[in-house]
Design an enzyme around this catalytic site. Sequence first.
Site, PDB file in Angstrom:
ATOM      1  CD  GLU A  55      21.457  -1.496  19.298  1.00 33.78           C
ATOM      2  OE1 GLU A  55      20.373  -1.503  18.701  1.00 33.78           O
ATOM      3  OE2 GLU A  55      22.462  -2.085  18.899  1.00 33.78           O
ATOM      4  N   GLY A  56      20.888   4.144  20.243  1.00 35.77           N
ATOM      5  CA  GLY A  56      20.054   5.344  20.349  1.00 35.77           C
ATOM      6  C   GLY A  56      19.955   5.765  21.804  1.00 35.77           C
ATOM      7  N   GLY A 103      23.301  -1.388  51.048  1.00 36.56           N
ATOM      8  CA  GLY A 103      24.142  -0.506  51.858  1.00 36.56           C
ATOM      9  C   GLY A 103      25.598  -0.570  51.407  1.00 36.56           C
ATOM     10  CD1 TRP A 135      31.362   5.304  19.617  1.00 38.78           C
ATOM     11  CD2 TRP A 135      32.177   4.550  21.548  1.00 38.78           C
ATOM     12  NE1 TRP A 135      31.640   6.386  20.400  1.00 38.78           N
ATOM     13  CE2 TRP A 135      32.146   5.943  21.595  1.00 38.78           C
ATOM     14  CE3 TRP A 135      32.649   3.846  22.664  1.00 38.78           C
ATOM     15  CZ2 TRP A 135      32.575   6.666  22.686  1.00 38.78           C
ATOM     16  CZ3 TRP A 135      33.077   4.565  23.759  1.00 38.78           C
ATOM     17  CH2 TRP A 135      33.036   5.961  23.764  1.00 38.78           C
ATOM     18  N   PRO A 148      33.803   8.653  15.260  1.00 34.58           N
ATOM     19  CG  PRO A 148      36.125   8.768  15.364  1.00 34.58           C
ATOM     20  CD  PRO A 148      35.010   8.186  14.552  1.00 34.58           C
ATOM     21  N   GLY A 173      27.694   9.889  15.999  1.00 40.78           N
ATOM     22  CA  GLY A 173      27.136   8.941  16.966  1.00 40.78           C
ATOM     23  C   GLY A 173      25.632   8.943  16.857  1.00 40.78           C
TER      24      GLY A 173
HETATM   25  C1  LIG Z   1      29.676  -0.088  24.889  1.00 38.71           C
HETATM   26  C2  LIG Z   1      29.262   0.501  23.576  1.00 38.71           C
HETATM   27  C3  LIG Z   1      29.019  -0.349  22.511  1.00 38.71           C
HETATM   28  C4  LIG Z   1      28.642   0.175  21.265  1.00 38.71           C
HETATM   29  N1  LIG Z   1      28.489  -0.663  20.198  1.00 38.71           N
HETATM   30  C5  LIG Z   1      28.298  -0.139  18.970  1.00 38.71           C
HETATM   31  C6  LIG Z   1      28.307  -0.987  17.807  1.00 38.71           C
HETATM   32  O1  LIG Z   1      28.462  -2.207  17.897  1.00 38.71           O
HETATM   33  N2  LIG Z   1      28.189  -0.406  16.591  1.00 38.71           N
HETATM   34  C7  LIG Z   1      28.019   0.940  16.457  1.00 38.71           C
HETATM   35  O2  LIG Z   1      27.893   1.402  15.323  1.00 38.71           O
HETATM   36  N3  LIG Z   1      27.996   1.769  17.524  1.00 38.71           N
HETATM   37  C8  LIG Z   1      28.138   1.264  18.770  1.00 38.71           C
HETATM   38  N4  LIG Z   1      28.155   2.100  19.869  1.00 38.71           N
HETATM   39  C9  LIG Z   1      27.987   3.531  19.683  1.00 38.71           C
HETATM   40  C10 LIG Z   1      26.674   4.063  20.257  1.00 38.71           C
HETATM   41  O3  LIG Z   1      25.605   3.685  19.434  1.00 38.71           O
HETATM   42  C11 LIG Z   1      26.815   5.586  20.413  1.00 38.71           C
HETATM   43  O4  LIG Z   1      27.689   5.811  21.502  1.00 38.71           O
HETATM   44  C12 LIG Z   1      25.503   6.292  20.627  1.00 38.71           C
HETATM   45  O5  LIG Z   1      24.729   6.230  19.468  1.00 38.71           O
HETATM   46  C13 LIG Z   1      25.684   7.755  21.041  1.00 38.71           C
HETATM   47  O6  LIG Z   1      26.569   8.418  20.203  1.00 38.71           O
HETATM   48  P1  LIG Z   1      27.765   9.282  20.824  1.00 38.71           P
HETATM   49  O7  LIG Z   1      28.450   8.443  21.822  1.00 38.71           O
HETATM   50  O8  LIG Z   1      28.573   9.837  19.721  1.00 38.71           O
HETATM   51  O9  LIG Z   1      27.045  10.463  21.622  1.00 38.71           O
HETATM   52  P2  LIG Z   1      26.566  11.866  20.997  1.00 38.71           P
HETATM   53  O10 LIG Z   1      25.758  11.628  19.790  1.00 38.71           O
HETATM   54  O11 LIG Z   1      27.735  12.777  20.896  1.00 38.71           O
HETATM   55  O12 LIG Z   1      25.594  12.382  22.135  1.00 38.71           O
HETATM   56  C14 LIG Z   1      26.085  13.027  23.319  1.00 38.71           C
HETATM   57  C15 LIG Z   1      24.883  13.504  24.125  1.00 38.71           C
HETATM   58  O13 LIG Z   1      24.137  14.462  23.354  1.00 38.71           O
HETATM   59  C16 LIG Z   1      22.791  14.055  23.275  1.00 38.71           C
HETATM   60  N5  LIG Z   1      22.219  14.462  21.978  1.00 38.71           N
HETATM   61  C17 LIG Z   1      22.775  14.340  20.746  1.00 38.71           C
HETATM   62  N6  LIG Z   1      21.930  14.795  19.814  1.00 38.71           N
HETATM   63  C18 LIG Z   1      20.818  15.218  20.451  1.00 38.71           C
HETATM   64  C19 LIG Z   1      19.578  15.795  20.047  1.00 38.71           C
HETATM   65  N7  LIG Z   1      19.291  16.003  18.754  1.00 38.71           N
HETATM   66  N8  LIG Z   1      18.662  16.101  20.995  1.00 38.71           N
HETATM   67  C20 LIG Z   1      18.919  15.880  22.309  1.00 38.71           C
HETATM   68  N9  LIG Z   1      20.072  15.332  22.761  1.00 38.71           N
HETATM   69  C21 LIG Z   1      20.998  15.014  21.847  1.00 38.71           C
HETATM   70  C22 LIG Z   1      22.833  12.540  23.384  1.00 38.71           C
HETATM   71  O14 LIG Z   1      21.580  12.012  23.761  1.00 38.71           O
HETATM   72  C23 LIG Z   1      23.898  12.356  24.441  1.00 38.71           C
HETATM   73  O15 LIG Z   1      23.358  12.535  25.719  1.00 38.71           O
HETATM   74  C24 LIG Z   1      28.501   1.579  21.123  1.00 38.71           C
HETATM   75  C25 LIG Z   1      28.726   2.431  22.204  1.00 38.71           C
HETATM   76  C26 LIG Z   1      29.124   1.907  23.423  1.00 38.71           C
HETATM   77  C27 LIG Z   1      29.417   2.863  24.552  1.00 38.71           C
END
Ligand SMILES: Cc1cc2nc3c(=O)[nH]c(=O)nc-3n(C[C@H](O)[C@H](O)[C@H](O)COP(=O)(O)OP(=O)(O)OC[C@H]3O[C@@H](n4cnc5c(N)ncnc54)[C@H](O)[C@@H]3O)c2cc1C
Length: 438
Positions: free
Chosen positions: A418-419, A394, A195, A165, A168
């Site tokens: 995946e980033g 449309g 996730w 949580p 990410g």
């Molecule tokens: C459908 C789905 C499947 C997934 N499957 C997996 C899985 O199998 N295993 C796993 O481990 N994870 C999984 N994930 C997690 C996924 O890798 C993360 O959601 C992702 O890495 C982004 O992390 P976050 O959601 O916490 O967003 P955050 O890190 O909170 O980012 C929020 C926003 O802030 C931006 N941001 C953050 N830091 C910076 C920075 N330094 N500079 C500029 N912008 C920044 C981000 O780009 C984004 O726009 C999954 C997610 C989804 C939605």
Amino acid sequence: MSASSSTVAPQTSSSVTEAAEAAVEAIAGAAAQDVAFSLALTQDQKDIRDWVHGFAADVVRPAAHEWDEKEQTPWPIIQEAAKIGLYGFEGLAQFFADPTGLTLPIVNEELFWGDAGIGMSIMGTALAVAAIFGQGSGEQIGEWIPRCFGSPDEVKVAAFCASEPNAGSDVSGLRTRARFDEAAGEWVINGQKAWATNGGIADVHVVIATVDPELGARGHAAFVVPMSEAQGISQGTKVSKHGLRASHTADVFLDDCRVPAGNVLGGKDKLDERLARVREGKKGNSQAAMQTFESSRPTVGAQALGIARAAYEYSLEYAKEREQFGRKIIENQAVAFTLARMKIEIDAARLLVWRASWMGRNQVRFENAEGSMSKLKSGEVAVWVTERAIQILGGNGYTREFPVERWHRDAKIYDIFEGTAEIQQLVIARAISGMHIN
Ligand SMILES: Cc1cc2nc3c(=O)[nH]c(=O)nc-3n(C[C@H](O)[C@H](O)[C@H](O)COP(=O)(O)OP(=O)(O)OC[C@H]3O[C@@H](n4cnc5c(N)ncnc54)[C@H](O)[C@@H]3O)c2cc1C
């Protein structure tokens, strides 16, 4: 199943074993390949492409709407994929073993052309498999990878659990903790994963946890946690998502979860040695880890390309059929030029994907984060192309009676997981500048 399916699927057990062994060797970095980059596909690659396309067209695409609506893992389709050899260790090994590096992205593009949610249900296991391949000992690879897939009669999936949580984009801040209980000879893991694709429905969970929080990312290790044996692992909330809805995503809780000493990937002795080196101030292997990420990103980009191509092909056909003002809508430059741009963007993204895949397979050093470039571009192209496809259809494009809105929902995840797109740009910016960009 199309006739072409049978050209690849039935393999002799010895060729399967050879392919699997070749892949293990390749992943272990045993042999740098030296294959020239070429856009000319071999007959094998064409056969595999056509075989996967047949499965995607005949089995996956017709089921896509149903499983998207149900928001459930399509077990019967995973099972069909296992029966023909598309889902399983041998299949994945065969795709990976191709020395040009192009087979894996080709397979992913074709499968995800069929449907991304079902595609992810089939390919999601590969995340955990890649971690075991990349970090596990030979014994661990032999023990755990077959369990990730199960058998065609009893298919299993696997989960890779890194995100949390509060961790990410910045997984270095993860809080899941693994402590070694010397008396019991077991690891005790506590924390919450977020996730996780296949989280809680998988048998094998690869869990990233910190063994020494003071060391940041260098104090992390990967643990195999089998749901069927370990106590203290449970599924949290299953996430209801915007897209990729046939793929299961859930939190995973680890509550005094105990696994044997040998379940840390690479083995405890190696982990202890590595941690000791880091504590002495010696450099860790973050550069190697970066190279590994760069190698896996194009495969994810190829999945996005599959979605984009599906939307492009569908909207092209629609534009050639639909009439307004007494002519086909494609006879208007506004529509035709949009389709031309869609095609160019998809082909350009594919070139980036294939370049990075070839580099990764042939151990050509990533100088400018070419893997990130390919994933970033493909994700953006998929989102743009699918949005334009809705426009071309449309009102129909905006309904669930037509698949383009689903493809648009599915495409968006490729900007995020995946980033994220921003993190890919960060990686590229750092690579091209040699500076620490924030
Ligand atoms: C459908 C789905 C499947 C997934 N499957 C997996 C899985 O199998 N295993 C796993 O481990 N994870 C999984 N994930 C997690 C996924 O890798 C993360 O959601 C992702 O890495 C982004 O992390 P976050 O959601 O916490 O967003 P955050 O890190 O909170 O980012 C929020 C926003 O802030 C931006 N941001 C953050 N830091 C910076 C920075 N330094 N500079 C500029 N912008 C920044 C981000 O780009 C984004 O726009 C999954 C997610 C989804 C939605």
